[in-house]
Design a protein around this motif. Structure first.
Motif, PDB file in Angstrom:
ATOM      1  N   PHE A  78      -6.419 116.421 -69.136  1.00 41.92           N
ATOM      2  CA  PHE A  78      -5.217 115.760 -70.376  1.00 41.92           C
ATOM      3  C   PHE A  78      -4.191 115.612 -70.005  1.00 41.92           C
ATOM      4  N   ASN A  79      -3.739 114.297 -70.328  1.00 45.57           N
ATOM      5  CA  ASN A  79      -3.200 113.417 -69.243  1.00 45.57           C
ATOM      6  C   ASN A  79      -2.359 112.482 -71.336  1.00 45.57           C
ATOM      7  N   GLU A  80      -2.600 113.359 -71.772  1.00 42.29           N
ATOM      8  CA  GLU A  80      -1.876 112.519 -73.149  1.00 42.29           C
ATOM      9  C   GLU A  80      -0.245 112.971 -73.651  1.00 42.29           C
ATOM     10  N   LYS A  81      -0.199 111.661 -74.412  1.00 44.45           N
ATOM     11  CA  LYS A  81       1.251 111.897 -75.040  1.00 44.45           C
ATOM     12  C   LYS A  81       1.641 113.535 -76.106  1.00 44.45           C
ATOM     13  N   CYS A  82       2.966 113.954 -75.527  1.00 42.66           N
ATOM     14  CA  CYS A  82       3.330 115.184 -76.797  1.00 42.66           C
ATOM     15  C   CYS A  82       4.663 115.333 -76.646  1.00 42.66           C
ATOM     16  N   TRP A  83       4.648 116.222 -78.210  1.00 42.54           N
ATOM     17  CA  TRP A  83       5.972 116.369 -78.261  1.00 42.54           C
ATOM     18  C   TRP A  83       6.699 117.368 -78.026  1.00 42.54           C
ATOM     19  N   HIS A  84       5.635 118.260 -77.350  1.00 42.40           N
ATOM     20  CA  HIS A  84       6.095 119.554 -76.648  1.00 42.40           C
ATOM     21  C   HIS A  84       6.021 120.217 -75.253  1.00 42.40           C
ATOM     22  N   ILE A  85       5.928 121.403 -74.468  1.00 42.78           N
ATOM     23  CA  ILE A  85       5.609 121.171 -72.954  1.00 42.78           C
ATOM     24  C   ILE A  85       6.202 122.523 -73.039  1.00 42.78           C
ATOM     25  N   TYR A  86       5.604 123.837 -72.079  1.00 47.44           N
ATOM     26  CA  TYR A  86       5.555 125.368 -71.907  1.00 47.44           C
ATOM     27  C   TYR A  86       6.463 124.986 -70.776  1.00 47.44           C
ATOM     28  N   THR A  87       7.263 125.802 -70.911  1.00 51.16           N
ATOM     29  CA  THR A  87       8.333 125.620 -69.715  1.00 51.16           C
ATOM     30  C   THR A  87       8.136 127.000 -69.095  1.00 51.16           C
ATOM     31  N   ILE A  88       9.087 127.302 -68.164  1.00 51.82           N
ATOM     32  CA  ILE A  88       9.244 128.684 -67.160  1.00 51.82           C
ATOM     33  C   ILE A  88       9.814 129.236 -68.812  1.00 51.82           C
ATOM     34  N   THR A  89      10.656 128.694 -69.901  1.00 50.82           N
ATOM     35  CA  THR A  89      11.828 129.425 -70.710  1.00 50.82           C
ATOM     36  C   THR A  89      10.837 129.909 -71.425  1.00 50.82           C
ATOM     37  N   GLY A  90       9.774 129.186 -71.516  1.00 50.31           N
ATOM     38  CA  GLY A  90       8.569 129.247 -72.835  1.00 50.31           C
ATOM     39  C   GLY A  90       8.105 128.171 -74.265  1.00 50.31           C
ATOM     40  N   LEU A  91       7.799 127.321 -74.558  1.00 50.07           N
ATOM     41  CA  LEU A  91       7.758 126.379 -75.849  1.00 50.07           C
ATOM     42  C   LEU A  91       9.114 125.705 -75.888  1.00 50.07           C
ATOM     43  N   GLU A  92       9.308 124.433 -75.778  1.00 44.57           N
ATOM     44  CA  GLU A  92      10.299 123.588 -75.807  1.00 44.57           C
ATOM     45  C   GLU A  92       9.663 121.787 -76.554  1.00 44.57           C
ATOM     46  N   GLN A  93      10.225 121.948 -77.116  1.00 48.00           N
ATOM     47  CA  GLN A  93      10.304 120.333 -78.612  1.00 48.00           C
ATOM     48  C   GLN A  93      10.973 119.240 -77.212  1.00 48.00           C
ATOM     49  N   ILE A  94      10.848 118.115 -76.606  1.00 48.02           N
ATOM     50  CA  ILE A  94      10.770 117.084 -75.964  1.00 48.02           C
ATOM     51  C   ILE A  94      12.037 116.145 -76.977  1.00 48.02           C
ATOM     52  N   ALA A  95      11.630 115.833 -77.435  1.00 46.71           N
ATOM     53  CA  ALA A  95      12.649 115.298 -78.289  1.00 46.71           C
ATOM     54  C   ALA A  95      14.065 116.137 -78.142  1.00 46.71           C
ATOM     55  N   ALA A  96      14.092 116.757 -78.654  1.00 44.34           N
ATOM     56  CA  ALA A  96      15.342 118.262 -78.452  1.00 44.34           C
ATOM     57  C   ALA A  96      15.304 117.991 -77.311  1.00 44.34           C
ATOM     58  N   ILE A  97      14.913 117.579 -75.927  1.00 44.14           N
ATOM     59  CA  ILE A  97      15.456 118.061 -74.105  1.00 44.14           C
ATOM     60  C   ILE A  97      16.002 116.514 -74.703  1.00 44.14           C
ATOM     61  N   THR A  98      14.818 115.724 -74.424  1.00 45.65           N
ATOM     62  CA  THR A  98      15.120 114.043 -73.728  1.00 45.65           C
ATOM     63  C   THR A  98      15.658 113.082 -74.866  1.00 45.65           C
ATOM     64  N   GLY A  99      14.781 113.356 -76.085  1.00 45.64           N
ATOM     65  CA  GLY A  99      15.484 112.371 -77.260  1.00 45.64           C
ATOM     66  C   GLY A  99      14.004 111.251 -77.366  1.00 45.64           C
ATOM     67  N   VAL A 100      13.042 111.111 -76.102  1.00 41.57           N
ATOM     68  CA  VAL A 100      12.424 110.161 -76.601  1.00 41.57           C
ATOM     69  C   VAL A 100      10.640 111.607 -76.049  1.00 41.57           C
ATOM     70  N   ASP A 101       9.606 110.732 -76.490  1.00 38.51           N
ATOM     71  CA  ASP A 101       8.552 111.528 -76.313  1.00 38.51           C
ATOM     72  C   ASP A 101       8.125 112.050 -74.562  1.00 38.51           C
ATOM     73  N   TYR A 102       7.241 112.138 -74.449  1.00 35.03           N
ATOM     74  CA  TYR A 102       7.075 113.507 -72.958  1.00 35.03           C
ATOM     75  C   TYR A 102       5.190 112.457 -72.864  1.00 35.03           C
ATOM     76  N   THR A 103       5.144 111.225 -71.678  1.00 31.05           N
ATOM     77  CA  THR A 103       3.890 111.255 -71.796  1.00 31.05           C
ATOM     78  C   THR A 103       3.613 112.012 -70.788  1.00 31.05           C
ATOM     79  N   GLY A 104       2.431 112.591 -70.451  1.00 33.63           N
ATOM     80  CA  GLY A 104       1.612 112.935 -69.017  1.00 33.63           C
ATOM     81  C   GLY A 104       2.778 113.550 -68.504  1.00 33.63           C
ATOM     82  N   TYR A 105       2.013 114.279 -67.646  1.00 33.29           N
ATOM     83  CA  TYR A 105       2.510 114.634 -66.351  1.00 33.29           C
ATOM     84  C   TYR A 105       3.685 113.580 -64.868  1.00 33.29           C
ATOM     85  N   SER A 106       3.644 112.583 -65.950  1.00 30.32           N
ATOM     86  CA  SER A 106       4.584 112.228 -64.849  1.00 30.32           C
ATOM     87  C   SER A 106       6.087 111.786 -64.645  1.00 30.32           C
TER      88      SER A 106
END
Length: 129
Positions: free
Chosen positions: A18-46
């Motif tokens: 799976f390598n699709e655009k997502c608005w959320h990720i699981y990190t070591i601290t839990g579930l996070e919304q990417i837009a809140a972190i980076t201001g842009v959406d997250y595409t895959g694992y690149s």
């Protein structure tokens, strides 16, 4: 369905490509919304700053990925045949051409559509891909 899949399914999805655009990720601290972190959406694992994170797609996005990439369709029905259980849902799996329909493999009794979808997704990732 806009519900985020659980961490175990996110890990399986990553293993299965799976390598699709997502608005959320699981990190070591839990579930996070990417837009809140980076201001842009997250595409895959690149993205190098997020290499230790795992994409957290929605159930709907996962169902569509399974259909588009692997020809597998997952649906959920409410089972009304069991009278003593108020809310019992089951999943079914079908190929693009209508072949290989299954129903609630594993004998679980999900109490919500979300649970039934997650059971179906997990079954597909463990057994069909």
């Amino acid at each position: 369905m806009n519900t985020i899949v659980n961490l175990a399914i996110s890990k399986l999805l990553k293993e299965k490509g799976f390598n699709e655009k997502c608005w959320h990720i699981y990190t070591i601290t839990g579930l996070e919304q990417i837009a809140a972190i980076t201001g842009v959406d997250y595409t895959g694992y690149s993205n190098e700053e997020l290499t230790s994170s795992i994409a957290a797609p929605t159930i709907g996005q996962t169902v569509m990925w399974l259909y588009e990439k692997h020809g597998i369709w997952i649906g959920v029905n409410k089972d009304t045949s069991v009278k003593w259980i108020n809310d019992y849902f089951n999943f079914y799996i079908q190929g693009k051409n209508g072949e290989s329909a299954f129903s609630d493999v594993g004998g679980t009794q999900p109490n919500s559509p979300t649970e039934a979808y997650e059971n179906g997704i997990k079954y597909c990732l463990d057994n069909l891909i």
